[in-house]
Design a protein around this motif. Sequence first.
Motif, PDB file in Angstrom:
ATOM      1  N   ALA A  50      23.896 -33.527  16.195  1.00  0.00           N
ATOM      2  CA  ALA A  50      24.047 -32.279  15.076  1.00  0.00           C
ATOM      3  C   ALA A  50      24.695 -33.299  13.880  1.00  0.00           C
ATOM      4  N   ARG A  51      24.567 -32.471  12.623  1.00  0.00           N
ATOM      5  CA  ARG A  51      25.041 -33.345  11.399  1.00  0.00           C
ATOM      6  C   ARG A  51      25.574 -32.173  10.485  1.00  0.00           C
ATOM      7  N   VAL A  52      26.534 -32.676   9.716  1.00  0.00           N
ATOM      8  CA  VAL A  52      27.211 -31.727   8.815  1.00  0.00           C
ATOM      9  C   VAL A  52      26.288 -31.881   7.389  1.00  0.00           C
ATOM     10  N   THR A  53      25.773 -32.777   7.000  1.00  0.00           N
ATOM     11  CA  THR A  53      24.985 -32.932   5.807  1.00  0.00           C
ATOM     12  C   THR A  53      23.593 -33.503   6.484  1.00  0.00           C
ATOM     13  N   SER A  54      22.513 -33.323   5.817  1.00  0.00           N
ATOM     14  CA  SER A  54      21.326 -33.578   6.106  1.00  0.00           C
ATOM     15  C   SER A  54      20.531 -34.561   4.956  1.00  0.00           C
ATOM     16  N   HIS A  55      19.530 -33.737   4.327  1.00  0.00           N
ATOM     17  CA  HIS A  55      18.957 -34.409   3.470  1.00  0.00           C
ATOM     18  C   HIS A  55      19.508 -34.400   1.920  1.00  0.00           C
ATOM     19  N   VAL A  56      20.406 -35.192   1.893  1.00  0.00           N
ATOM     20  CA  VAL A  56      21.006 -35.217   0.632  1.00  0.00           C
ATOM     21  C   VAL A  56      21.315 -36.946   0.137  1.00  0.00           C
ATOM     22  N   PRO A  57      21.455 -37.428  -1.048  1.00  0.00           N
ATOM     23  CA  PRO A  57      21.844 -38.779  -1.288  1.00  0.00           C
ATOM     24  C   PRO A  57      23.285 -39.231  -0.513  1.00  0.00           C
ATOM     25  N   LEU A  58      23.274 -40.128   0.003  1.00  0.00           N
ATOM     26  CA  LEU A  58      24.484 -41.031   0.840  1.00  0.00           C
ATOM     27  C   LEU A  58      25.568 -40.922  -0.081  1.00  0.00           C
ATOM     28  N   LYS A  59      25.311 -41.042  -1.485  1.00  0.00           N
ATOM     29  CA  LYS A  59      26.558 -41.070  -2.528  1.00  0.00           C
ATOM     30  C   LYS A  59      26.999 -39.461  -2.681  1.00  0.00           C
ATOM     31  N   ASP A  60      26.562 -38.667  -1.974  1.00  0.00           N
ATOM     32  CA  ASP A  60      26.929 -37.244  -2.028  1.00  0.00           C
ATOM     33  C   ASP A  60      27.789 -36.799  -0.922  1.00  0.00           C
TER      34      ASP A  60
END
Length: 321
Positions: free
Chosen positions: A151-161
């Motif tokens: 599972a993941r906390v963030t998904s389809h977002v830029p790595l810098k964010d």
Amino acid sequence: MGDAAGISPELTARVLADAEVRAAAAITVIGDARVLAEGARVAGVTLDIDTGEGRPGERPSLRDLGHCDPAAVPLGQVSEAGGRFATANFRRALAMAAAGEADAVCFTPFNKAAMRLVTPDYEDEIGFTAEAIGFRGVAKEFNILEGLWNARVTSHVPLKDVAGLLSREAILENLRLTAGALRAAGVARPRIAVAALNPHAGDGGNFGREEIDVIGPAVEAGKAEQIGCDGPYPADTVFVRAKRGDFDAVLTMYHDQGQIAMKLIGFEAGVTLLGGFPFPICTAAHGTAYDIAGRGIAHPGAMRNAVLLAARMAVSGASRR
């Protein structure tokens, strides 16, 4: 049925020809009879399809929308035709499940670029599903191999964010959702490892404080709610422990932190689950594989696992209701 320009028609046919899959669920195929026939030809299988409502172990049924001539879809290319076919099928499947006509939804792979040619603001399947069924709750994407979930906390977002999007509540919310999804899939007492964000879990604050200020407190809050979780563990070793059976799932902080590990462990077997919706939604963890479309060599393992997982979770959901 997913994108007609890729391996989705072939995978659909291969899964429908699998006796174990047919025994696990009453399957209704949504798509076009011509695309399905072409998929069966490519796969080299003979399908026995009904047009009525079947039961587990009986012939799959087909909802033929008659909306896609396979000759009009450029094979192995992003196209509006492929995206329109997949979008219409997915929307119809979601409507059926939302209306109680189905207990789970599975789809053979989509291509997001093709979907955006039809729906310009299409971000991912979670957002599309929420809009299609009017869902206002929390849903997340899980990647699953036999005995190991990610599972993941963030998904389809830029790595810098990523760092700025991490919070105690966001992590705790994902721990709750992960534990619930695991229980729905038959894991009575889920064990969840939480990955660190920074190298060496921040090395006591030398490489960042997210582990101290955010991730660690979220793990303690999860434990206080009787969630079986621990961490944060360095991301470069946590999957080694999970793979040997120490944990049922790893909660990672961003997309590739878990995806790379999971696909290295089992690319041809991985399943993606959209968890948190009123019904399970499953697919293969790989994409449309345009490069091998039409060649008859697509491996059905991941898609087969996706349908079998959806069937197990649907039974669990029905028993709870």
